[in-house]
Design an enzyme around this catalytic site. Structure first.
Site, PDB file in Angstrom:
ATOM      1  N   GLU A   9      29.594  18.193  -1.770  1.00  0.00           N
ATOM      2  CA  GLU A   9      28.622  18.005  -0.747  1.00  0.00           C
ATOM      3  C   GLU A   9      27.435  18.952  -0.831  1.00  0.00           C
ATOM      4  O   GLU A   9      26.741  19.057   0.118  1.00  0.00           O
ATOM      5  CB  GLU A   9      29.287  18.003   0.551  1.00  0.00           C
ATOM      6  CG  GLU A   9      30.351  16.655   0.856  1.00  0.00           C
ATOM      7  CD  GLU A   9      29.746  15.444   1.002  1.00  0.00           C
ATOM      8  OE1 GLU A   9      28.443  15.363   0.680  1.00  0.00           O
ATOM      9  OE2 GLU A   9      30.416  14.602   0.899  1.00  0.00           O
ATOM     10  N   TYR A  20      32.108   9.371   6.474  1.00  0.00           N
ATOM     11  CA  TYR A  20      31.414   8.227   6.938  1.00  0.00           C
ATOM     12  C   TYR A  20      30.668   7.599   6.072  1.00  0.00           C
ATOM     13  O   TYR A  20      29.841   6.710   6.417  1.00  0.00           O
ATOM     14  CB  TYR A  20      30.259   8.977   8.038  1.00  0.00           C
ATOM     15  CG  TYR A  20      29.380   9.980   7.659  1.00  0.00           C
ATOM     16  CD1 TYR A  20      28.306   9.819   6.767  1.00  0.00           C
ATOM     17  CD2 TYR A  20      29.922  11.454   7.835  1.00  0.00           C
ATOM     18  CE1 TYR A  20      27.708  10.659   6.323  1.00  0.00           C
ATOM     19  CE2 TYR A  20      29.096  12.282   7.234  1.00  0.00           C
ATOM     20  CZ  TYR A  20      28.126  12.111   6.612  1.00  0.00           C
ATOM     21  OH  TYR A  20      27.239  13.068   5.765  1.00  0.00           O
ATOM     22  N   GLY A  21      30.600   7.977   4.741  1.00  0.00           N
ATOM     23  CA  GLY A  21      29.634   7.527   3.722  1.00  0.00           C
ATOM     24  C   GLY A  21      30.393   7.200   2.219  1.00  0.00           C
ATOM     25  O   GLY A  21      31.402   6.425   2.186  1.00  0.00           O
ATOM     26  N   THR A  22      29.888   7.953   1.372  1.00  0.00           N
ATOM     27  CA  THR A  22      30.449   7.532  -0.008  1.00  0.00           C
ATOM     28  C   THR A  22      31.913   8.155  -0.311  1.00  0.00           C
ATOM     29  O   THR A  22      32.304   7.792  -1.349  1.00  0.00           O
ATOM     30  CB  THR A  22      29.442   7.959  -1.043  1.00  0.00           C
ATOM     31  OG1 THR A  22      29.279   9.594  -0.957  1.00  0.00           O
ATOM     32  CG2 THR A  22      28.084   7.547  -0.920  1.00  0.00           C
ATOM     33  N   LEU A  23      32.342   8.764   0.380  1.00  0.00           N
ATOM     34  CA  LEU A  23      33.823   9.352   0.469  1.00  0.00           C
ATOM     35  C   LEU A  23      34.817   8.301   0.950  1.00  0.00           C
ATOM     36  O   LEU A  23      35.862   8.490   0.647  1.00  0.00           O
ATOM     37  CB  LEU A  23      33.951  10.781   0.977  1.00  0.00           C
ATOM     38  CG  LEU A  23      33.484  11.880   0.259  1.00  0.00           C
ATOM     39  CD1 LEU A  23      33.524  13.027   0.995  1.00  0.00           C
ATOM     40  CD2 LEU A  23      34.172  11.973  -1.023  1.00  0.00           C
TER      41      LEU A  23
END
Length: 181
Positions: free
Chosen positions: A93, A18-21
């Site tokens: 993570e 949902y983010g930087t990945l």
């Protein structure tokens, strides 16, 4: 009864990002590398079946909070990832360092109608990296109990890569400082 897809398909886990990945964000090169080696594959765009808070913390780092029912449906990408790939993602993570926790989440394909979540065959069970429970509620409060639908380029303005952050502080130190501000 809805037949959920398992979050493990053919010895691979389904991981919701949902983010930087996500594609076009700073940590996506890890997934690109995993796809090159056959340790990951892109499944599609999905959103959470339930509302969850998605907030930004220190350095505009995105955090999904394990507070189902709060926030709103969160949009992201679903990947199938091998056990070897999960080791690398867990390292990024910080799951062994209490940065994030990889836990189950229910998803629906992003293009589905908002009121059609329970249609048979559309619900997918995966895993996501949530902010660690030790500080999740404080992040929610710090963000005024308001969450995002999607971590986009707009929200990423001001994101600072790990290598560019002060190195004398740990990630958890950065979080403590952010929360105490």
């Amino acid at each position: 009864m809805v037949a959920d897809r398992d979050f493990a398909v053919a010895d691979k886990a389904l991981i919701f990002t949902y983010g930087t990945l996500k594609r076009n964000f700073s940590n996506h090169p890890l997934l690109q590398d995993l796809m090159r080696t056959g340790d990951a594959s892109f499944i599609g765009t999905y959103r959470t079946a339930n509302n969850y808070p998605l907030v930004c913390g220190p350095y505009r780092v995105p955090f999904l909070l394990n507070l189902p029912g709060s926030g709103q449906p969160v949009h992201g990408e679903l990947y199938s990832v091998s056990a070897r790939g999960l080791v690398r993602m867990d390292e990024l993570e910080g799951t062994s360092r209490a940065h994030y926790e990889r836990l189950p989440i229910k998803l629906v394909p992003d293009q589905e109608e908002e009121n059609d979540d329970d249609a048979p065959g559309r619900l997918t069970c995966a895993e996501a990296y949530y902010a660690h429970h030790n500080y999740a509620m404080e992040l929610w409060k710090k963000n005024g109990k308001r969450g995002l639908r999607c971590y986009s380029e707009k929200e990423a303005i001001g994101y600072v890569k790990r290598k560019d952050r002060p190195q004398h502080l740990t990630f958890l130190d950065h979080i403590r400082l952010f929360l105490s501000d």
